[in-house]
Enzyme design. Structure first.
Site, PDB file in Angstrom:
ATOM      1  N   CYS A 112       0.817  -1.226   0.000  1.00 59.07           N
ATOM      2  CA  CYS A 112       0.000   0.000   0.000  1.00 59.07           C
ATOM      3  C   CYS A 112       0.844   1.266   0.000  1.00 59.07           C
ATOM      4  O   CYS A 112       0.355   2.347  -0.305  1.00 59.07           O
ATOM      5  CB  CYS A 112      -0.950   0.001   1.188  1.00 59.07           C
ATOM      6  SG  CYS A 112      -1.932  -1.489   1.286  1.00 59.07           S
ATOM      7  N   HIS A 255      -3.830   6.816   3.149  1.00 61.91           N
ATOM      8  CA  HIS A 255      -4.176   5.570   2.467  1.00 61.91           C
ATOM      9  C   HIS A 255      -5.590   5.150   2.871  1.00 61.91           C
ATOM     10  O   HIS A 255      -5.943   5.160   4.048  1.00 61.91           O
ATOM     11  CB  HIS A 255      -3.156   4.489   2.860  1.00 61.91           C
ATOM     12  CG  HIS A 255      -3.518   3.126   2.367  1.00 61.91           C
ATOM     13  ND1 HIS A 255      -3.862   2.884   1.062  1.00 61.91           N
ATOM     14  CD2 HIS A 255      -3.599   1.934   3.013  1.00 61.91           C
ATOM     15  CE1 HIS A 255      -4.137   1.600   0.922  1.00 61.91           C
ATOM     16  NE2 HIS A 255      -3.987   1.000   2.084  1.00 61.91           N
ATOM     17  N   ASN A 285     -10.117  -0.858   0.047  1.00 62.69           N
ATOM     18  CA  ASN A 285      -8.664  -0.724   0.055  1.00 62.69           C
ATOM     19  C   ASN A 285      -8.116  -1.206  -1.292  1.00 62.69           C
ATOM     20  O   ASN A 285      -8.198  -2.393  -1.606  1.00 62.69           O
ATOM     21  CB  ASN A 285      -8.098  -1.572   1.206  1.00 62.69           C
ATOM     22  CG  ASN A 285      -6.588  -1.466   1.328  1.00 62.69           C
ATOM     23  OD1 ASN A 285      -5.919  -0.925   0.450  1.00 62.69           O
ATOM     24  ND2 ASN A 285      -6.056  -1.996   2.416  1.00 62.69           N
TER      25      ASN A 285
END
Ligand SMILES: CC(C)(COP(=O)(O)OP(=O)(O)OC[C@H]1O[C@@H](n2cnc3c(N)ncnc32)[C@H](O)[C@@H]1OP(=O)(O)O)[C@@H](O)C(=O)NCCC(=O)NCCS
Length: 328
Positions: A112, A255, A285
């Site tokens: 990520c 994020h 996500n």
């Protein structure tokens, strides 16, 4: 001459998978997913779409926004944990689709945090070598293909997409868009978030496949705790390095993994809620794509003006984490 963000682009596949849809697949419900994660829906790539296909759509938009052609690119970097193949790298597949024949191409795997790592590398390459003018940096993921759709602990969390940034030299600017960076990794936590089999450590066998070891495994609660501390620390560091207060930011882009993580980070940094960008509701996500998707949504909506400060922070498997302060 400055090295600035010349354009952005993004893409999500058409198919939307809602929390209601998931209720029919695993023992979960919209209320649980919404209160624990903030996610309402996510986009899922078709069987025919690979990661480079998602990246391609985002790249076309970013190149058009930057007003350059694919042949103007000197380097293409794709951040991904879901490459088209083990090798060649996914950036090479994209290069071929774009016809970016002058670019050298490689992937970065920092989960990520991949887009942040890639921005640092692209900026450094452009700064170090005067012959490089333009870099295309893309976070692109087809997480749906590494998701166990029978595991309610993980399948509700992830989605597919791509977010692209063109970073390039421009005589009309006297600053660099990448103002400050603070990147980290801690390999003592490799077990917390991983795909257990399929690599050289544990090659795939009928047994590993039967055990679902080809899919994402995560110890969610542990990751949650470390994510908040990591992103807060890195964000503070870049603000300090740039001598800025959080209130001077135009936007804060954490994020997009979980709304509770986003809110906890923003609160600890004392960032006003209206400065915090959130789209986790719509995409879930999307790993390395997440921050690029946010940047392009904001940029396409005309919300970012030259000179605005934007703080990016991310956290992911590795563990990897960091923050990048951008001046638009
Ligand atoms: C995964 C996450 C949402 C779980 O939320 P949580 O509040 O920590 O929940 P817990 O893990 O404590 O699980 C609570 C219960 O819900 C259950 N549960 C898990 N997923 C569920 C789902 N989709 N639907 C319903 N119940 C679920 C668990 O089985 C557990 O039940 P039990 O208490 O009977 O064992 C949260 O830990 C998280 O977001 N972690 C970080 C994940 C992340 O961001 N990863 C990527 C980093 S880049």
């Amino acid at each position: 001459m400055g090295i600035i963000i010349k354009g952005t682009g993004s893409y999500v596949p058409e198919k939307i998978l809602t929390n209601k849809d998931l209720e029919a697949m695993v023992d979960t419900n919209d209320e649980w997913i919404t209160t624990r994660t903030g996610i309402k829906e996510r986009h899922i790539a078709s069987a025919e779409q690979a990661t480079s296909d998602l990246a391609y759509q985002a790249a076309l938009k970013a190149l058009a926004a930057a007003n350059i052609t694919a042949e103007d690119l000197d380097v293409i970097i794709i951040a991904t944990v879901t490459p088209d193949k083990f090798f060649p790298n996914t950036a090479c597949f994209l290069q071929q689709k774009l016809g970016a024949k002058n670019a050298f191409c490689f992937d970065i795997e920092a989960a990520c945090s991949g887009l942040l790592y890639s921005l640092e590398v692209a900026n450094s390459l452009l700064s170090a070598n005067k012959k490089y003018k333009n870099a295309l940096v893309i976070g692109a993921e087809k997480l749906s293909c590494i998701t166990n759709w029978e595991d309610r602990n993980t399948c509700v969390l992830f989605g597919d997409g791509a977010g692209a940034v063109v970073l390039g030299k421009d005589d009309n600017f006297d600053y660099n868009s990448v103002v400050a960076t603070d990147l980290h990794a801690d390999g003592t936590y490799t077990d917390l978030l991983q795909i257990p089999a399929g690599g050289s450590r544990t090659p795939q066998t009928a047994e590993t496949l039967a055990q679902g070891m080809q899919y994402t495994h995560m110890q969610g609660r542990e990751v949650f705790k470390l994510a908040v501390g990591g992103m807060v620390g890195a964000s503070k560091k870049v603000l300090e390095d740039a001598n800025l207060e959080a209130s001077q930011l135009k936007k804060f882009i954490p994020h997009q993994a979980n709304l509770r993580i986003i809110e906890a980070v923003a609160q600890r940094l004392d960032v006003d809620d209206d400065l915090v960008y959130k789209n986790v509701f719509r995409y879930g996500n999307t790993s390395a794509s997440s921050i690029g998707l946010c940047l392009d949504e904001l940029n396409s909506a005309g919300e970012l003006k030259r000179g605005d400060y934007v703080l990016l922070t991310a956290f992911g498997s590795g563990l990897t984490w960091g923050a990048v302060l951008l001046k638009w």
